[in-house]
Write a protein that holds these residues in place. Structure first.
Motif: not given
Length: 211
Positions: A33, A35, A38, A40, A77-79, A83, A85, A156, A159, A196
């Motif tokens: 994915y 950046p 995410l 962020t 961030w939100t995966l 995504a 792991t 990952t 967060s 990443g």
């Protein structure tokens, strides 16, 4: 004739093998994915020791003294739902002027076992790829390779991450390869970078989190 035919077959097999290796390397380096996926969110500020201690508790912040500064930051961030792991991130603080890293970074997270500090070859690889990171990472001096300074390895699922770096005034006795980010700095001098990283240590991308 048979010898020539065998030579041709051997060359074809060799070329196919080379193509297969090149294809695997290309696939291996493809990020699952970008950046931007995410979403962020970051903060970065200069704070006093009490503020840093409260934000990092129960992790201890390096002791600071006269002339020192403390950089305190958060990254969340939100995966993406699909995504994998099995990768990780590196969070890097850099002095824009010198590309120096802090000597040590304290870090905490709701999953404290998923964060840590240190250094590896990740920043070297990113610096080779991105011209805005040129000068960061390893330094060649006195016939040896040096890596000075500290950055964060973050799972990952860690967060949000909170971190603090105490910056001391520059040591005039330090050799160039021992230089770390030093006080005084302004926030405009500091670059926060998210890298990443794949499960085999391959660098997918590097993203500037501060302007």
């Amino acid at each position: 004739m048979r010898g020539r035919r065998g030579l041709i077959v051997g060359v074809v097999v060799l070329l196919a093998g080379v193509a297969a290796i090149a294809g695997w390397r290309w696939w291996h380096a493809q990020a699952p994915y970008p950046p931007e996926a995410l979403g962020t969110r970051t903060t970065l500020e200069l704070v006093d020791p009490a503020t840093a201690a409260a934000a990092l508790r129960p992790v201890n912040v390096e002791v600071s003294g006269k002339g020192d500064q403390i950089l305190l930051g958060t990254v969340s961030w939100t995966l993406p739902p699909s995504a994998p792991t099995d990768g990780s991130f590196r969070l890097v603080l850099l002095d824009r002027r010198t590309k120096a890293l802090p000597g040590f970074v304290s870090v905490t997270s709701p999953r404290p076992e998923s964060v840590g500090s240190g250094s590896d070859g990740t920043l070297d690889a990113a610096a080779d790829r991105y011209d805005w990171l040129t000068g960061a990472g390893k330094v060649q001096a006195d016939g040896s390779t040096w890596r000075t300074g500290d950055y964060l390895t973050v799972a990952t699922d860690a967060s949000p991450v909170t971190f603090a770096a105490v910056l001391h005034p520059a040591d005039p006795r330090a050799r160039p390869q021992e230089a770390v980010m030093s006080a005084p700095v302004t926030l405009d001098d500091v670059l926060l970078v998210l890298i990443g990283v794949g499960p085999d240590g391959q660098v997918y991308w590097a993203q500037r989190l501060s302007p």
